[in-house]
Design a protein around this motif. Structure first.
Motif, PDB file in Angstrom:
ATOM      1  N   VAL A   1      -8.883  65.533 145.431  1.00  8.96           N
ATOM      2  CA  VAL A   1      -9.114  65.275 144.005  1.00  8.96           C
ATOM      3  C   VAL A   1     -10.576  65.532 143.644  1.00  8.96           C
ATOM      4  CG1 VAL A   1      -9.174  63.465 142.244  1.00  8.96           C
ATOM      5  CG2 VAL A   1      -7.209  63.645 143.782  1.00  8.96           C
ATOM      6  N   ALA A   2     -11.482  65.095 144.511  1.00 10.66           N
ATOM      7  CA  ALA A   2     -12.915  65.315 144.252  1.00 10.66           C
ATOM      8  C   ALA A   2     -13.240  66.802 144.201  1.00 10.66           C
ATOM      9  CB  ALA A   2     -13.746  64.627 145.335  1.00 10.66           C
ATOM     10  N   LEU A   3     -12.639  67.572 145.072  1.00 10.38           N
ATOM     11  CA  LEU A   3     -12.889  69.015 145.076  1.00 10.38           C
ATOM     12  C   LEU A   3     -12.238  69.689 143.878  1.00 10.38           C
ATOM     13  CD1 LEU A   3     -12.308  69.759 148.881  1.00 10.38           C
ATOM     14  CD2 LEU A   3     -14.506  69.701 147.681  1.00 10.38           C
ATOM     15  N   LYS A   4     -11.012  69.275 143.548  1.00 13.90           N
ATOM     16  CA  LYS A   4     -10.283  69.896 142.441  1.00 13.90           C
ATOM     17  C   LYS A   4     -10.976  69.639 141.107  1.00 13.90           C
ATOM     18  CE  LYS A   4      -5.862  69.323 142.565  1.00 13.90           C
ATOM     19  NZ  LYS A   4      -4.494  68.745 142.414  1.00 13.90           N
ATOM     20  N   ARG A   5     -11.483  68.409 140.924  1.00 19.87           N
ATOM     21  CA  ARG A   5     -12.105  68.041 139.646  1.00 19.87           C
ATOM     22  C   ARG A   5     -13.615  68.277 139.631  1.00 19.87           C
ATOM     23  NH1 ARG A   5      -8.795  62.418 138.169  1.00 19.87           N
ATOM     24  NH2 ARG A   5      -6.707  63.366 138.294  1.00 19.87           N
ATOM     25  N   VAL A   6     -14.108  68.878 140.670  1.00 23.05           N
ATOM     26  CA  VAL A   6     -15.515  69.262 140.776  1.00 23.05           C
ATOM     27  C   VAL A   6     -16.420  68.062 140.540  1.00 23.05           C
ATOM     28  CG1 VAL A   6     -17.169  71.089 140.235  1.00 23.05           C
ATOM     29  CG2 VAL A   6     -14.757  71.444 139.742  1.00 23.05           C
ATOM     30  N   TRP A   7     -16.157  66.976 141.257  1.00 20.52           N
ATOM     31  CA  TRP A   7     -17.024  65.816 141.179  1.00 20.52           C
ATOM     32  C   TRP A   7     -18.322  66.024 141.963  1.00 20.52           C
ATOM     33  CZ3 TRP A   7     -12.801  61.527 142.276  1.00 20.52           C
ATOM     34  CH2 TRP A   7     -11.992  61.410 141.147  1.00 20.52           C
TER      35      TRP A   7
ATOM     36  N   TRP B   1      -6.248  62.960 150.177  1.00 17.17           N
ATOM     37  CA  TRP B   1      -5.982  63.014 148.741  1.00 17.17           C
ATOM     38  C   TRP B   1      -7.253  62.794 147.925  1.00 17.17           C
ATOM     39  CZ3 TRP B   1      -6.320  59.167 144.926  1.00 17.17           C
ATOM     40  CH2 TRP B   1      -5.789  59.518 143.675  1.00 17.17           C
ATOM     41  N   LEU B   2      -8.028  61.779 148.305  1.00 19.92           N
ATOM     42  CA  LEU B   2      -9.268  61.503 147.578  1.00 19.92           C
ATOM     43  C   LEU B   2     -10.229  62.693 147.631  1.00 19.92           C
ATOM     44  CD1 LEU B   2      -9.981  57.801 148.625  1.00 19.92           C
ATOM     45  CD2 LEU B   2      -9.291  58.624 146.363  1.00 19.92           C
TER      46      LEU B   2
ATOM     47  N   ASN C   1      -2.555  71.800 152.226  1.00 22.98           N
ATOM     48  CA  ASN C   1      -1.330  71.973 151.452  1.00 22.98           C
ATOM     49  C   ASN C   1      -1.413  71.373 150.048  1.00 22.98           C
ATOM     50  OD1 ASN C   1       0.878  73.089 153.475  1.00 22.98           O
ATOM     51  ND2 ASN C   1      -0.382  71.634 154.609  1.00 22.98           N
ATOM     52  N   MET C   2      -2.608  70.943 149.654  1.00 22.90           N
ATOM     53  CA  MET C   2      -2.797  70.396 148.324  1.00 22.90           C
ATOM     54  C   MET C   2      -3.012  71.537 147.328  1.00 22.90           C
ATOM     55  SD  MET C   2      -5.345  67.231 147.434  1.00 22.90           S
ATOM     56  CE  MET C   2      -5.168  66.288 145.920  1.00 22.90           C
ATOM     57  N   ARG C   3      -2.351  71.483 146.201  1.00 27.41           N
ATOM     58  CA  ARG C   3      -2.424  72.568 145.228  1.00 27.41           C
ATOM     59  C   ARG C   3      -3.779  72.600 144.533  1.00 27.41           C
ATOM     60  NH1 ARG C   3       3.374  72.638 141.968  1.00 27.41           N
ATOM     61  NH2 ARG C   3       4.702  73.180 143.759  1.00 27.41           N
ATOM     62  N   ASP C   4      -4.182  73.835 144.195  1.00 26.71           N
ATOM     63  CA  ASP C   4      -5.377  74.070 143.372  1.00 26.71           C
ATOM     64  C   ASP C   4      -6.651  73.535 144.017  1.00 26.71           C
ATOM     65  OD1 ASP C   4      -3.723  75.193 141.400  1.00 26.71           O
ATOM     66  OD2 ASP C   4      -3.332  73.208 140.540  1.00 26.71           O
ATOM     67  N   VAL C   5      -6.684  73.487 145.334  1.00 25.60           N
ATOM     68  CA  VAL C   5      -7.907  73.107 146.038  1.00 25.60           C
ATOM     69  C   VAL C   5      -8.409  74.323 146.805  1.00 25.60           C
ATOM     70  CG1 VAL C   5      -8.941  71.607 147.781  1.00 25.60           C
ATOM     71  CG2 VAL C   5      -7.180  70.704 146.250  1.00 25.60           C
ATOM     72  N   ASP C   6      -9.558  74.827 146.403  1.00 25.66           N
ATOM     73  CA  ASP C   6     -10.121  76.014 147.042  1.00 25.66           C
ATOM     74  C   ASP C   6     -10.898  75.588 148.285  1.00 25.66           C
ATOM     75  OD1 ASP C   6     -11.084  78.465 147.712  1.00 25.66           O
ATOM     76  OD2 ASP C   6     -12.459  78.660 146.016  1.00 25.66           O
TER      77      ASP C   6
ATOM     78  N   ARG D   1      -0.637  75.614 156.898  1.00 24.10           N
ATOM     79  CA  ARG D   1      -0.009  75.556 155.576  1.00 24.10           C
ATOM     80  C   ARG D   1       1.510  75.605 155.742  1.00 24.10           C
ATOM     81  NH1 ARG D   1      -3.230  76.605 151.210  1.00 24.10           N
ATOM     82  NH2 ARG D   1      -1.361  77.298 150.091  1.00 24.10           N
ATOM     83  N   PHE D   2       2.187  74.684 155.077  1.00 25.93           N
ATOM     84  CA  PHE D   2       3.637  74.591 155.214  1.00 25.93           C
ATOM     85  C   PHE D   2       4.354  75.834 154.695  1.00 25.93           C
ATOM     86  CE2 PHE D   2       2.922  69.781 154.877  1.00 25.93           C
ATOM     87  CZ  PHE D   2       2.853  69.661 156.253  1.00 25.93           C
ATOM     88  N   ASP D   3       3.807  76.460 153.637  1.00 29.62           N
ATOM     89  CA  ASP D   3       4.472  77.649 153.104  1.00 29.62           C
ATOM     90  C   ASP D   3       4.446  78.795 154.100  1.00 29.62           C
ATOM     91  OD1 ASP D   3       1.753  77.912 152.923  1.00 29.62           O
ATOM     92  OD2 ASP D   3       1.755  78.907 150.983  1.00 29.62           O
TER      93      ASP D   3
END
Length: 601
Positions: free
Chosen positions: A209-215, A205-206, A257-262, A78-80
């Motif tokens: 997004v799938a994990l963040k939006r619970v697809w 990224w794909l 490092n993608m936000r809001d991805v658990d 993680r970059f932070d």
């Protein structure tokens, strides 16, 4: 008698399990028993011959395994966290890494008469240390906090960074063989790098997004991540040779490092899968080791090992710590410790197989030298680091910290009280909300299960002397007791009862766990402490001596619940019954106010 393929696979699996268990039992880096099992099964007894067993599937198996290992390692970058590192660690994973690469490469070229390309590949592979060998060593050596932090973060960060650097060196070598001219070489190298980077970003990224939006439903997420990662690896290799490993590494870093991805469950799954692959893979790779080739290299190889230990690492540390506030004895200790691990072994074996397929002369020597470096650094440093730390006087004093399993309200209140007494304390919890609250209250905290592989690598226990399980979940407390009793001894681990005592004949837990459910006495439960705290009870430290002793304290504080006693040497001990503390001491107790109910479970 020739053993069947299914039986050989079973032997690999059982050997992996026994090796990992021995590593846990003896508190050694797992790489040592795995190496022994592989050599015994392979070159010594000739029971396991991986090339005959797997045939043409050996290369795909190693390739996919390395891809999973690198992807799992990249998920932790993680970059932070890198931004918070000190200058020393940043120097170690940048200029220090390049110095190590150059010194080892020149040594292999000059002493072993390797072609420049092969020497460079050995140098790049052996820059990686890794947390799987550093963490067990730190628990045994117990260096001071500065040394411990530098070595741990170096191992964590250099794993993916060194892997990317090695991939670039490897791709340059392979593509240089195929290139018709220098222009064609750089065009092909740029194409491979571009495919790896773009594919890694796109698939990362794909998937994010799938994990963040619970697809995907929860039970399919781990499987989907693995499937997409392997798809990205295969597709990238199809578009540009040797770009797949770069793709999965970039993909893992992007997800991390993608936000809001658990990624909690995904990392846990990848840890288990990586542990399985690493164990089996290392035995298979060690079984392919040619001991005669290793011995035939003779003194030149010994000279290379001495340069790795006494030239490359000290020079790396000297440059990386230039201008820092680290004292000389700390720098000397850092100059000694840099064991190589499983990533170096796996990556070197994969690259050797690839070079052999392309007809590169002497590719088999790559694995021999890398394994020699692994064996030499791990064995030498495991045997001598504790002695050197004592000689340099850089070992920590006897640890007196407390690890608390749970970051709930009871655990946080206790941790805050202990912190006021200058006792190192750390809480752990797999609940993000409890972890966040602990951090907001200024309490050092670790997010995740304290007995996971991630905790094995990232959880610093160098200051911990005892473990207290304060979770309301009895199952979690039991796991903590089983795990940490081996590390600290049974007398240093205790758990609180989560509810009313169960009858022995109906108790689903073992007698061993019931013996540990004595924290603060058999009558105290998590539910009772939580209820009293919610009603306004406070945790208070009181000095007891000859003038104001135990009986006077109890007379003045009706309904008090003693929790800890701290003696004059600063040693903290939980109160586990009606014992009378030795005076003088500091008593930490739960003091009820007038409105607090003293009802018992």
């Amino acid at each position: 008698m020739e053993l069947s393929a299914p039986l050989l696979l079973v032997i690999i699996g059982l050997s992996s399990l026994v090796a990992q268990w021995l590593a846990w039992l003896l508190r050694l880096p797992a790489i040592l028993p795995l190496l022994v099992f592989g050599i015994v099964l392979g070159p010594l007894c000739h029971v396991l011959q991986p090339d005959a067993l797997f045939g043409t599937l050996l290369f795909p198996f190693v390739s996919l395994s390395v891809a999973i290992i690198l992807f799992e390692g990249a998920l932790t970058l993680r970059f932070d966290e890198i931004r918070g590192l000190g200058n020393v660690v940043r120097n170690l994973v940048t200029v220090g890494m390049l110095i190590t690469f150059l010194v080892i490469s020149v040594a292999c070229w000059a002493l072993l008469d390797f072609p420049p390309e092969l020497a460079a590949l050995v140098g790049s592979v052996t820059v990686v240390t890794g947390p799987t060998v550093i963490a067990p060593l730190m628990r045994v050596v117990r260096p001071n906090k500065a040394i411990n932090q530098v070595l741990r973060w170096e191992g964590i960060v250099i794993d993916p960074v060194g892997a990317i650097f090695t991939l670039l060196v490897f791709e340059f070598i392979v593509l240089r063989q195929k290139a018709e001219s220098l222009t064609h070489l750089f065009w092909t190298l740029g194409q491979t790098a571009a495919v790896g980077l773009i594919a890694g970003v796109v698939f990362g990224w794909l998937l994010g997004v799938a994990l963040k939006r619970v697809w995907l439903p929860g039970y399919l997420q781990n499987f989907a991540v693995l499937a997409v990662m392997l798809t990205a690896f295969g597709l990238s290799n199809a578009l540009a040779d040797e770009s797949g490993l770069l793709t999965v590494t970039v993909m893992g870093i992007w997800l991390a490092n993608m936000r809001d991805v658990d990624l909690t469950e995904i990392i846990a799954f990848k840890e288990e899968l990586s542990a399985l692959l690493i164990s089996g893979l290392f035995i298979i790779l060690a079984a392919r080791l040619d001991l005669m080739a290793l011995l035939s290299m003779g003194w030149p190889l010994v000279a290379v090992l001495l340069i790795v230990q006494f030239v490359a690492r000290p020079l790396c540390i000297a440059v990386s710590t230039w201008g820092s506030s680290l004292p000389m004895r700390d720098r000397l200790m850092l100059s000694w410790i840099s064991p190589r691990g499983i990533v170096a072994a796996a990556v070197s074996s994969l690259f050797a197989l690839t070079l052999e397929k392309t007809g590169f002369a002497g590719a088999d020597k790559l694995v021999t030298v890398v394994f020699a470096v692994i064996i030499g650094t791990v064995v030498l440093q495991s045997l001598t680091s504790s002695l050197l730390a004592r000689m340099l006087k850089v070992q920590q004093r006897e640890p007196r910290g407390v690890l608390i399993i749970g970051a709930n309200s009871v655990a946080r209140t206790l941790a805050a009280a202990l912190k006021k007494l200058d006792i190192p304390v750390l809480v752990t919890d797999s609940s993000w909300e409890y972890y966040r609250l602990a951090r907001m209250e200024g309490i050092p905290a670790y997010y995740g299960n304290a007995w996971s592989e991630h905790a094995e690598n990232f959880l610093d226990l160098s200051e911990t002397s005892q473990v207290l399980a304060l979770s309301p979940n009895r199952h979690q407390n039991a796991l903590a007791v089983y795990h940490f009793s081996h590390l600290f001894g049974e007398k240093k681990v205790a758990a609180i009862r989560s509810g009313a005592a169960l009858r022995a004949k109906r108790d689903s837990e073992s007698p061993r766990f019931r013996r540990h459910e004595v924290l603060f006495g058999h009558e105290q439960t998590y539910a009772r402490l939580s209820s009293l705290l919610s009603q306004g009870a406070i945790i208070k430290a009181t000095r007891l001596n000859e003038n104001f002793g135990w009986l006077e304290y109890l007379e003045k504080n009706q309904g008090v619940i003693p929790l800890f006693v701290q003696n004059e040497a600063g040693i903290l001990s939980p109160v586990q019954g009606e014992e009378t503390p030795a005076l003088p001491c500091t008593l930490i107790a739960l003091v009820q106010n007038e409105n607090s109910s003293d009802g018992r479970d």
